[in-house]
Write a protein that holds these residues in place. Sequence first.
Motif, PDB file in Angstrom:
ATOM      1  N   PHE A  33       0.840  -1.205   0.000  1.00  0.00           N
ATOM      2  CA  PHE A  33       0.000   0.000   0.000  1.00  0.00           C
ATOM      3  C   PHE A  33       0.873   1.252   0.000  1.00  0.00           C
ATOM      4  O   PHE A  33       1.911   1.290   0.656  1.00  0.00           O
ATOM      5  CB  PHE A  33      -0.868   0.046   1.268  1.00  0.00           C
ATOM      6  CG  PHE A  33      -1.685  -1.191   1.530  1.00  0.00           C
ATOM      7  CD1 PHE A  33      -1.121  -2.285   2.171  1.00  0.00           C
ATOM      8  CD2 PHE A  33      -3.016  -1.252   1.163  1.00  0.00           C
ATOM      9  CE1 PHE A  33      -1.870  -3.426   2.433  1.00  0.00           C
ATOM     10  CE2 PHE A  33      -3.773  -2.379   1.424  1.00  0.00           C
ATOM     11  CZ  PHE A  33      -3.209  -3.467   2.064  1.00  0.00           C
ATOM     12  N   TYR A  35       0.406   5.300   1.008  1.00  0.00           N
ATOM     13  CA  TYR A  35      -0.465   6.277   1.660  1.00  0.00           C
ATOM     14  C   TYR A  35       0.214   7.642   1.675  1.00  0.00           C
ATOM     15  O   TYR A  35       1.435   7.751   1.679  1.00  0.00           O
ATOM     16  CB  TYR A  35      -0.753   5.891   3.118  1.00  0.00           C
ATOM     17  CG  TYR A  35      -1.595   4.654   3.290  1.00  0.00           C
ATOM     18  CD1 TYR A  35      -1.006   3.403   3.401  1.00  0.00           C
ATOM     19  CD2 TYR A  35      -2.984   4.740   3.363  1.00  0.00           C
ATOM     20  CE1 TYR A  35      -1.777   2.259   3.567  1.00  0.00           C
ATOM     21  CE2 TYR A  35      -3.759   3.600   3.532  1.00  0.00           C
ATOM     22  CZ  TYR A  35      -3.144   2.371   3.640  1.00  0.00           C
ATOM     23  OH  TYR A  35      -3.917   1.247   3.804  1.00  0.00           O
ATOM     24  N   ARG A  41      -6.018  15.793   5.991  1.00  0.00           N
ATOM     25  CA  ARG A  41      -6.727  14.616   5.493  1.00  0.00           C
ATOM     26  C   ARG A  41      -6.310  13.316   6.144  1.00  0.00           C
ATOM     27  O   ARG A  41      -6.863  12.257   5.819  1.00  0.00           O
ATOM     28  CB  ARG A  41      -6.542  14.496   3.983  1.00  0.00           C
ATOM     29  CG  ARG A  41      -7.127  15.662   3.212  1.00  0.00           C
ATOM     30  CD  ARG A  41      -7.041  15.422   1.731  1.00  0.00           C
ATOM     31  NE  ARG A  41      -7.701  16.474   0.972  1.00  0.00           N
ATOM     32  CZ  ARG A  41      -7.866  16.469  -0.336  1.00  0.00           C
ATOM     33  NH1 ARG A  41      -7.415  15.455  -1.047  1.00  0.00           N
ATOM     34  NH2 ARG A  41      -8.477  17.464  -0.945  1.00  0.00           N
ATOM     35  N   GLY A  42      -5.338  13.375   7.038  1.00  0.00           N
ATOM     36  CA  GLY A  42      -4.894  12.151   7.684  1.00  0.00           C
ATOM     37  C   GLY A  42      -4.202  11.241   6.695  1.00  0.00           C
ATOM     38  O   GLY A  42      -3.453  11.688   5.836  1.00  0.00           O
ATOM     39  N   LEU A  43      -4.472   9.936   6.800  1.00  0.00           N
ATOM     40  CA  LEU A  43      -3.858   8.928   5.937  1.00  0.00           C
ATOM     41  C   LEU A  43      -4.772   8.613   4.766  1.00  0.00           C
ATOM     42  O   LEU A  43      -5.814   8.002   4.932  1.00  0.00           O
ATOM     43  CB  LEU A  43      -3.599   7.653   6.720  1.00  0.00           C
ATOM     44  CG  LEU A  43      -2.291   7.507   7.447  1.00  0.00           C
ATOM     45  CD1 LEU A  43      -2.327   6.282   8.345  1.00  0.00           C
ATOM     46  CD2 LEU A  43      -1.135   7.391   6.470  1.00  0.00           C
TER      47      LEU A  43
ATOM     48  N   PHE B  34      -9.888  -2.044  12.488  1.00  0.00           N
ATOM     49  CA  PHE B  34      -8.614  -2.007  13.191  1.00  0.00           C
ATOM     50  C   PHE B  34      -8.426  -0.663  13.882  1.00  0.00           C
ATOM     51  O   PHE B  34      -9.002   0.340  13.466  1.00  0.00           O
ATOM     52  CB  PHE B  34      -7.432  -2.140  12.207  1.00  0.00           C
ATOM     53  CG  PHE B  34      -7.491  -3.303  11.266  1.00  0.00           C
ATOM     54  CD1 PHE B  34      -8.252  -3.242  10.111  1.00  0.00           C
ATOM     55  CD2 PHE B  34      -6.750  -4.452  11.509  1.00  0.00           C
ATOM     56  CE1 PHE B  34      -8.292  -4.309   9.219  1.00  0.00           C
ATOM     57  CE2 PHE B  34      -6.783  -5.516  10.623  1.00  0.00           C
ATOM     58  CZ  PHE B  34      -7.559  -5.440   9.482  1.00  0.00           C
ATOM     59  N   TYR B  86      -5.382   5.974  14.690  1.00  0.00           N
ATOM     60  CA  TYR B  86      -6.121   5.873  13.443  1.00  0.00           C
ATOM     61  C   TYR B  86      -7.025   4.646  13.479  1.00  0.00           C
ATOM     62  O   TYR B  86      -6.580   3.546  13.799  1.00  0.00           O
ATOM     63  CB  TYR B  86      -5.178   5.726  12.254  1.00  0.00           C
ATOM     64  CG  TYR B  86      -4.399   6.964  11.890  1.00  0.00           C
ATOM     65  CD1 TYR B  86      -3.111   7.172  12.383  1.00  0.00           C
ATOM     66  CD2 TYR B  86      -4.938   7.922  11.039  1.00  0.00           C
ATOM     67  CE1 TYR B  86      -2.399   8.303  12.038  1.00  0.00           C
ATOM     68  CE2 TYR B  86      -4.218   9.052  10.681  1.00  0.00           C
ATOM     69  CZ  TYR B  86      -2.952   9.240  11.183  1.00  0.00           C
ATOM     70  OH  TYR B  86      -2.236  10.364  10.845  1.00  0.00           O
ATOM     71  N   SER B  90     -10.983  -2.677   6.477  1.00  0.00           N
ATOM     72  CA  SER B  90     -10.658  -3.404   5.251  1.00  0.00           C
ATOM     73  C   SER B  90     -11.912  -4.080   4.723  1.00  0.00           C
ATOM     74  O   SER B  90     -12.862  -4.331   5.458  1.00  0.00           O
ATOM     75  CB  SER B  90      -9.558  -4.435   5.490  1.00  0.00           C
ATOM     76  OG  SER B  90     -10.038  -5.525   6.242  1.00  0.00           O
ATOM     77  N   LEU B  97      -7.269  -1.338   2.505  1.00  0.00           N
ATOM     78  CA  LEU B  97      -7.215  -0.881   3.892  1.00  0.00           C
ATOM     79  C   LEU B  97      -7.326   0.641   3.894  1.00  0.00           C
ATOM     80  O   LEU B  97      -6.433   1.339   3.426  1.00  0.00           O
ATOM     81  CB  LEU B  97      -5.906  -1.326   4.543  1.00  0.00           C
ATOM     82  CG  LEU B  97      -5.707  -0.984   6.013  1.00  0.00           C
ATOM     83  CD1 LEU B  97      -6.778  -1.635   6.876  1.00  0.00           C
ATOM     84  CD2 LEU B  97      -4.324  -1.423   6.473  1.00  0.00           C
ATOM     85  N   VAL B  98      -8.436   1.143   4.441  1.00  0.00           N
ATOM     86  CA  VAL B  98      -8.738   2.572   4.426  1.00  0.00           C
ATOM     87  C   VAL B  98      -8.722   3.106   5.848  1.00  0.00           C
ATOM     88  O   VAL B  98      -9.278   2.490   6.753  1.00  0.00           O
ATOM     89  CB  VAL B  98     -10.113   2.823   3.777  1.00  0.00           C
ATOM     90  CG1 VAL B  98     -10.496   4.292   3.868  1.00  0.00           C
ATOM     91  CG2 VAL B  98     -10.099   2.368   2.329  1.00  0.00           C
ATOM     92  N   PHE B  99      -8.108   4.280   6.025  1.00  0.00           N
ATOM     93  CA  PHE B  99      -7.969   4.878   7.339  1.00  0.00           C
ATOM     94  C   PHE B  99      -8.852   6.110   7.503  1.00  0.00           C
ATOM     95  O   PHE B  99      -9.210   6.784   6.532  1.00  0.00           O
ATOM     96  CB  PHE B  99      -6.510   5.312   7.570  1.00  0.00           C
ATOM     97  CG  PHE B  99      -5.569   4.178   7.836  1.00  0.00           C
ATOM     98  CD1 PHE B  99      -5.068   3.415   6.790  1.00  0.00           C
ATOM     99  CD2 PHE B  99      -5.185   3.861   9.122  1.00  0.00           C
ATOM    100  CE1 PHE B  99      -4.202   2.357   7.026  1.00  0.00           C
ATOM    101  CE2 PHE B  99      -4.315   2.812   9.375  1.00  0.00           C
ATOM    102  CZ  PHE B  99      -3.829   2.054   8.323  1.00  0.00           C
ATOM    103  N   GLY B 100      -9.163   6.408   8.756  1.00  0.00           N
ATOM    104  CA  GLY B 100      -9.785   7.675   9.092  1.00  0.00           C
ATOM    105  C   GLY B 100      -8.734   8.773   9.162  1.00  0.00           C
ATOM    106  O   GLY B 100      -7.547   8.523   8.901  1.00  0.00           O
ATOM    107  N   THR B 101      -9.156   9.968   9.517  1.00  0.00           N
ATOM    108  CA  THR B 101      -8.244  11.109   9.544  1.00  0.00           C
ATOM    109  C   THR B 101      -7.393  11.167  10.806  1.00  0.00           C
ATOM    110  O   THR B 101      -6.483  11.964  10.885  1.00  0.00           O
ATOM    111  CB  THR B 101      -9.019  12.423   9.406  1.00  0.00           C
ATOM    112  OG1 THR B 101     -10.088  12.435  10.347  1.00  0.00           O
ATOM    113  CG2 THR B 101      -9.593  12.569   8.002  1.00  0.00           C
TER     114      THR B 101
END
Lengths: 115, 109
Positions: A33, A35, A41-43, B34, B86, B90, B97-101
Motif C-alpha cells: 500500500f 499512503y 486529510r490524515g492517511l 482495526f 487511526y 478493510s 485498507l482505508v484509514f480515518g483522519t
Amino acid sequence: DAGVIQSPRHEVTEMGQEVTLRCKPISGHNSLFWYRQTMMRGLELLIYFNNNVPIDDSGMPEDRFSAKMPNASFSTLKIQPSEPRDSAVYFCASSPWDRQNTEAFFGQGTRLTVV
Amino acid sequence: AQRVTQPEKLLSVFKGAPVELKCNYSYSGSPELFWYVQYSRQRLQLLLRHISRESIKGFTADLNKGETSFHLKKPFAQEEDSAMYYCALSNTGFQKLVFGTGTRLLVSP
C-alpha cells in the motif's frame, strides 16, 4: 527482518521536478500500500498492489502520480511534475494479507517538501 | 464505498481519566476494523483488531454493527498513551485498507 524500508527519508525538491519514492516490502508479503499523510486529510490510500498487480489506484490524486511494482521486493511512487501541494509524508505498508493475518506493517515514511 | 470517520482531531485528558476515541464507518459488506497507533518518532503500528477481541495496553474496542461504530476505550489513561490513533477498515476480500483522519490523544499529568 528490518521491516518495510522506504527511501529517501526526507526529500526537498523544487516545483516542477520529478520525485521518486522507493519502498522495499517485507519479504513474503503479497500486498503493498502507498499512503499520503497530511494534517488535513490524515492517511489517504493512494494505491495498493496485490501480488505485484495494481488493484485499486482510485486514490491517486492526479495523472502526475504514478506507481509501479516491478517485482515482489520493490515499488516506486513517482510524482512528475511535483507541486507544493504534494508536500506530505508518504508511507508504504506491506501485509501478508491472509485470513490469519491482516496486519499492515508500515515503513518510516518519506517526508516530501516541494518548494 | 469504504469510509472511516473520526470526528475528533484532538482529545485531551488528564492521567487516570477514561478515554474514548470515536470511530464510525460505512461499508456495505462485512468489514474488518482495526485501530493503529503512531507514537512520537515511531512507525504506525497495529494496536488491535475487532476479530481478535483482545485488550492491548488496556485498550478495547467493540464493533457495533447497528451503529456502525468501533470506538476505542480505556478506563484509565496513562501519559504514555499520548499518540496519534487511526481507525481503519478493510473490505470483505481483506485487501483494501482505508484509514480515518486520525485523533491525537494527549494525556496530561
